[in-house]
Design a protein around this motif. Structure first.
Motif, PDB file in Angstrom:
ATOM      1  N   GLY A 238      -9.000 -23.690  -9.325  1.00 32.79           N
ATOM      2  CA  GLY A 238      -8.589 -24.383  -8.112  1.00 32.79           C
ATOM      3  C   GLY A 238      -9.677 -24.689  -7.115  1.00 32.79           C
ATOM      4  O   GLY A 238      -9.375 -25.062  -5.970  1.00 32.79           O
ATOM      5  N   PHE A 239     -10.938 -24.562  -7.496  1.00 30.38           N
ATOM      6  CA  PHE A 239     -12.030 -24.832  -6.561  1.00 30.38           C
ATOM      7  C   PHE A 239     -12.652 -26.190  -6.866  1.00 30.38           C
ATOM      8  O   PHE A 239     -12.711 -26.631  -8.019  1.00 30.38           O
ATOM      9  CB  PHE A 239     -13.103 -23.747  -6.653  1.00 30.38           C
ATOM     10  CG  PHE A 239     -12.618 -22.390  -6.232  1.00 30.38           C
ATOM     11  CD1 PHE A 239     -12.653 -22.001  -4.904  1.00 30.38           C
ATOM     12  CD2 PHE A 239     -12.091 -21.502  -7.169  1.00 30.38           C
ATOM     13  CE1 PHE A 239     -12.195 -20.757  -4.510  1.00 30.38           C
ATOM     14  CE2 PHE A 239     -11.622 -20.258  -6.784  1.00 30.38           C
ATOM     15  CZ  PHE A 239     -11.672 -19.887  -5.448  1.00 30.38           C
ATOM     16  N   ALA A 240     -13.117 -26.847  -5.832  1.00 26.13           N
ATOM     17  CA  ALA A 240     -13.942 -28.030  -6.011  1.00 26.13           C
ATOM     18  C   ALA A 240     -15.361 -27.558  -6.333  1.00 26.13           C
ATOM     19  O   ALA A 240     -15.819 -26.547  -5.802  1.00 26.13           O
ATOM     20  CB  ALA A 240     -13.931 -28.886  -4.756  1.00 26.13           C
ATOM     21  N   VAL A 241     -16.030 -28.297  -7.206  1.00 32.41           N
ATOM     22  CA  VAL A 241     -17.315 -27.812  -7.721  1.00 32.41           C
ATOM     23  C   VAL A 241     -18.334 -28.946  -7.754  1.00 32.41           C
ATOM     24  O   VAL A 241     -18.024 -30.075  -8.144  1.00 32.41           O
ATOM     25  CB  VAL A 241     -17.164 -27.236  -9.145  1.00 32.41           C
ATOM     26  CG1 VAL A 241     -18.504 -26.690  -9.651  1.00 32.41           C
ATOM     27  CG2 VAL A 241     -16.099 -26.138  -9.182  1.00 32.41           C
ATOM     28  N   GLU A 242     -19.558 -28.611  -7.328  1.00 33.79           N
ATOM     29  CA  GLU A 242     -20.704 -29.469  -7.568  1.00 33.79           C
ATOM     30  C   GLU A 242     -21.623 -28.769  -8.564  1.00 33.79           C
ATOM     31  O   GLU A 242     -21.938 -27.587  -8.393  1.00 33.79           O
ATOM     32  CB  GLU A 242     -21.475 -29.748  -6.278  1.00 33.79           C
ATOM     33  CG  GLU A 242     -20.766 -30.688  -5.325  1.00 33.79           C
ATOM     34  CD  GLU A 242     -21.622 -31.040  -4.127  1.00 33.79           C
ATOM     35  OE1 GLU A 242     -22.819 -30.678  -4.119  1.00 33.79           O
ATOM     36  OE2 GLU A 242     -21.097 -31.661  -3.188  1.00 33.79           O
ATOM     37  N   LEU A 243     -22.018 -29.476  -9.603  1.00 28.70           N
ATOM     38  CA  LEU A 243     -22.899 -28.926 -10.628  1.00 28.70           C
ATOM     39  C   LEU A 243     -24.237 -29.652 -10.568  1.00 28.70           C
ATOM     40  O   LEU A 243     -24.290 -30.875 -10.713  1.00 28.70           O
ATOM     41  CB  LEU A 243     -22.259 -29.089 -12.007  1.00 28.70           C
ATOM     42  CG  LEU A 243     -23.111 -28.697 -13.220  1.00 28.70           C
ATOM     43  CD1 LEU A 243     -23.545 -27.241 -13.141  1.00 28.70           C
ATOM     44  CD2 LEU A 243     -22.347 -28.974 -14.509  1.00 28.70           C
ATOM     45  N   LEU A 376     -19.536 -23.979  -5.064  1.00 29.24           N
ATOM     46  CA  LEU A 376     -18.074 -23.991  -4.916  1.00 29.24           C
ATOM     47  C   LEU A 376     -17.670 -24.413  -3.514  1.00 29.24           C
ATOM     48  O   LEU A 376     -18.336 -24.054  -2.537  1.00 29.24           O
ATOM     49  CB  LEU A 376     -17.502 -22.597  -5.205  1.00 29.24           C
ATOM     50  CG  LEU A 376     -17.177 -22.247  -6.669  1.00 29.24           C
ATOM     51  CD1 LEU A 376     -18.407 -22.328  -7.543  1.00 29.24           C
ATOM     52  CD2 LEU A 376     -16.536 -20.864  -6.739  1.00 29.24           C
ATOM     53  N   PHE A 377     -16.550 -25.154  -3.446  1.00 32.25           N
ATOM     54  CA  PHE A 377     -15.938 -25.552  -2.181  1.00 32.25           C
ATOM     55  C   PHE A 377     -14.427 -25.322  -2.290  1.00 32.25           C
ATOM     56  O   PHE A 377     -13.875 -25.260  -3.396  1.00 32.25           O
ATOM     57  CB  PHE A 377     -16.181 -27.037  -1.905  1.00 32.25           C
ATOM     58  CG  PHE A 377     -17.614 -27.429  -1.751  1.00 32.25           C
ATOM     59  CD1 PHE A 377     -18.190 -27.524  -0.504  1.00 32.25           C
ATOM     60  CD2 PHE A 377     -18.393 -27.714  -2.877  1.00 32.25           C
ATOM     61  CE1 PHE A 377     -19.517 -27.907  -0.357  1.00 32.25           C
ATOM     62  CE2 PHE A 377     -19.714 -28.099  -2.732  1.00 32.25           C
ATOM     63  CZ  PHE A 377     -20.287 -28.186  -1.473  1.00 32.25           C
ATOM     64  N   LYS A 378     -13.804 -25.215  -1.138  1.00 37.36           N
ATOM     65  CA  LYS A 378     -12.348 -25.232  -1.147  1.00 37.36           C
ATOM     66  C   LYS A 378     -11.874 -26.622  -1.554  1.00 37.36           C
ATOM     67  O   LYS A 378     -12.366 -27.633  -1.044  1.00 37.36           O
ATOM     68  CB  LYS A 378     -11.793 -24.891   0.246  1.00 37.36           C
ATOM     69  CG  LYS A 378     -11.945 -23.433   0.631  1.00 37.36           C
ATOM     70  CD  LYS A 378     -11.264 -23.162   1.965  1.00 37.36           C
ATOM     71  CE  LYS A 378     -11.354 -21.676   2.326  1.00 37.36           C
ATOM     72  NZ  LYS A 378     -10.694 -21.391   3.624  1.00 37.36           N
ATOM     73  N   ARG A 379     -10.903 -26.683  -2.467  1.00 34.21           N
ATOM     74  CA  ARG A 379     -10.412 -27.980  -2.904  1.00 34.21           C
ATOM     75  C   ARG A 379      -9.616 -28.631  -1.773  1.00 34.21           C
ATOM     76  O   ARG A 379      -8.864 -27.972  -1.075  1.00 34.21           O
ATOM     77  CB  ARG A 379      -9.545 -27.825  -4.152  1.00 34.21           C
ATOM     78  CG  ARG A 379      -9.152 -29.156  -4.789  1.00 34.21           C
ATOM     79  CD  ARG A 379      -8.567 -28.966  -6.170  1.00 34.21           C
ATOM     80  NE  ARG A 379      -9.589 -28.551  -7.128  1.00 34.21           N
ATOM     81  CZ  ARG A 379      -9.331 -28.292  -8.411  1.00 34.21           C
ATOM     82  NH1 ARG A 379      -8.095 -28.409  -8.879  1.00 34.21           N
ATOM     83  NH2 ARG A 379     -10.289 -27.936  -9.220  1.00 34.21           N
ATOM     84  N   GLY A 380      -9.807 -29.945  -1.608  1.00 40.41           N
ATOM     85  CA  GLY A 380      -9.097 -30.663  -0.576  1.00 40.41           C
ATOM     86  C   GLY A 380      -9.878 -30.788   0.715  1.00 40.41           C
ATOM     87  O   GLY A 380      -9.494 -31.530   1.611  1.00 40.41           O
ATOM     88  N   VAL A 381     -11.002 -30.035   0.839  1.00 40.03           N
ATOM     89  CA  VAL A 381     -11.821 -30.141   2.041  1.00 40.03           C
ATOM     90  C   VAL A 381     -12.761 -31.328   1.896  1.00 40.03           C
ATOM     91  O   VAL A 381     -13.372 -31.548   0.844  1.00 40.03           O
ATOM     92  CB  VAL A 381     -12.633 -28.845   2.250  1.00 40.03           C
ATOM     93  CG1 VAL A 381     -13.585 -29.000   3.440  1.00 40.03           C
ATOM     94  CG2 VAL A 381     -11.706 -27.669   2.464  1.00 40.03           C
ATOM     95  N   ASP A 382     -12.873 -32.135   2.946  1.00 42.63           N
ATOM     96  CA  ASP A 382     -13.741 -33.312   2.919  1.00 42.63           C
ATOM     97  C   ASP A 382     -15.169 -32.877   2.815  1.00 42.63           C
ATOM     98  O   ASP A 382     -15.701 -32.190   3.691  1.00 42.63           O
ATOM     99  CB  ASP A 382     -13.512 -34.135   4.190  1.00 42.63           C
ATOM    100  CG  ASP A 382     -14.309 -35.433   4.164  1.00 42.63           C
ATOM    101  OD1 ASP A 382     -14.854 -35.760   3.088  1.00 42.63           O
ATOM    102  OD2 ASP A 382     -14.387 -36.108   5.201  1.00 42.63           O
ATOM    103  N   ARG A 383     -15.839 -33.263   1.725  1.00 40.44           N
ATOM    104  CA  ARG A 383     -17.236 -32.906   1.525  1.00 40.44           C
ATOM    105  C   ARG A 383     -18.158 -34.091   1.725  1.00 40.44           C
ATOM    106  O   ARG A 383     -19.316 -34.025   1.447  1.00 40.44           O
ATOM    107  CB  ARG A 383     -17.404 -32.325   0.114  1.00 40.44           C
ATOM    108  CG  ARG A 383     -16.683 -30.998  -0.089  1.00 40.44           C
ATOM    109  CD  ARG A 383     -16.975 -30.422  -1.453  1.00 40.44           C
ATOM    110  NE  ARG A 383     -16.172 -31.034  -2.502  1.00 40.44           N
ATOM    111  CZ  ARG A 383     -16.620 -31.425  -3.681  1.00 40.44           C
ATOM    112  NH1 ARG A 383     -17.901 -31.324  -3.958  1.00 40.44           N
ATOM    113  NH2 ARG A 383     -15.842 -31.943  -4.600  1.00 40.44           N
TER     114      ARG A 383
END
Length: 383
Positions: A238-243, A376-383
């Protein structure tokens, strides 16, 4: 070499200890302690191979020179933490500011090694030593039960000899890896917990992530986890991810020799790549820079960075850590591995300050100069 005068008028000479000082150091041990003594072999090792500062105080009275005390400070490779491991002052010279002089010399040695903080342990029944440390700005931050040879507790003290982090900070709980090959899952647990406080960090979850993300083979032993596998494990939870990864193809393949193992690594790589293509994981096929790390933290991200453990343990193996803060001079990290053989403790692996130029060298691995990160980021948060 520095000199000072004691209250009795005797000259106190402070200098680095030599191999020829070992008999005097042993005599100081025997006169100062009843247990937990350093041996001749340990002193010799420290002087010849130890990553440390061993300073001796010599008092001259007339034509006689005597060893009045010593202080041993350990430096953790690759970091800006130092630990005062042992201080001894001969009873005949106590009350003459020998301990104070040695402590100041140890702090200067730590500054010369670009250390940020000094840590030490002291017995609760040693009020003179505790008073000395407190007068010099040391503050208690923890303790260990059953620490000394006689099962006495140890109080832990620390003094910052440089300013604390002045830049970006993250509130990242600590988790110690439970197996030699689970630094990746342990680091991922810390990052996920920082963003989802309700998550329970457990060994079961650590092993589950390792099973999902392992690259199967490494240079020796069990397989470790690569960035693609860790990114998938985080995304699936459930996390937003940058690789961030600066090279294509299977990683760590040069560390295995057999063709069958290389084939397995290629298959695993392809499987992870195919799965990632079906997600919204943001892939950056360039070097991860320290500026990019800062920007990610500003946007609410928690970075996992792959480093070479050579800077810490002199072992050439990939190792995952979590970034907890970054400022003008240092990058701070949680290291999930507690290396007791290097005299590290649980608290020595948390918020470890690493000079930025040292981290730049540390955060590339292998002949291919691999640089990679999973953020990792919280999903749904504007990045």
């Amino acid at each position: 070499m520095t000199t000072s005068l004691s209250e009795t008028g005797s000259v106190v000479e402070i200098r680095d200890a030599l191999l020829s000082d070992i008999p005097a150091l042993i005599n100081l041990e025997n006169n100062s302690f009843t247990g937990d003594k350093l041996s001749r072999r340990q002193f010799r090792w420290m002087l010849k191979q130890g990553h440390c500062s061993l300073i001796i105080a010599l008092v001259t009275e007339g034509d006689v020179q005597m060893a009045a005390g010593y202080i041993l400070t350990l430096f953790h490779r690759g970091t800006s933490l130092a630990r005062i491991y042992s201080v001894a002052v001969d009873p005949a010279f106590r009350g003459q500011k020998v301990g104070q002089t040695l402590l100041q010399a140890a702090e200067q040695a730590a500054i010369d090694h670009e250390c940020m903080a000094l840590r030490l342990e002291v017995r609760p029944d040693n009020p003179a030593a505790i008073s000395l440390y407190e007068r010099n700005g040391y503050r208690q931050f923890g303790y260990y039960e059953d620490y000394y040879e006689d099962h006495a507790k140890a109080l832990r003290f620390q003094k910052r000899i440089r300013k604390p982090p002045q830049g970006l900070k993250l509130d990242v709980p600590y988790y110690q890896q439970t197996l030699p090959f689970t630094c990746g899952p342990a680091s991922l647990l810390m990052a996920m917990k920082a963003l989802s406080p309700e998550l329970e960090m457990s060994r079961l979850l650590e092993l589950q992530i390792w099973r999902e993300a392992t690259s199967i083979f490494m240079t020796t032993g069990h397989g470790g986890c690569g960035p693609r596998g860790l990114a998938l494990s985080a995304w699936q939870r459930g996390f937003a991810v940058e690789l961030w990864i600066n090279r294509d193809g299977p990683l760590f393949i040069h560390g295995v020799r057999k063709g069958a193992k290389k084939e397995v690594l290629e298959l695993v790589h392809q499987s992870f790549s195919d799965q990632l293509a079906k997600t919204d994981v943001q892939l950056h096929t360039v070097d991860i820079t320290q500026e990019a790390v800062s920007e990610a933290i500003e946007r609410g991200g928690v970075p996992l960075i792959l480093i070479s453990s050579w800077g810490f343990s002199r072992q050439k193996s990939p190792h995952w850590v979590v970034i907890t803060a970054i400022d003008e001079h240092y990058i701070y990290l949680h290291d999930p591995e507690v290396d007791e053989e290097d005299s590290k403790t649980l608290l020595d692996t948390q918020h470890v300050p690493v000079p930025r130029r040292a981290f730049s060298r540390m955060s590339r691995f292998g002949k291919d100069n691999l640089r990679t990160a999973v953020i990792l980021f919280k999903r749904g948060v504007d990045r």
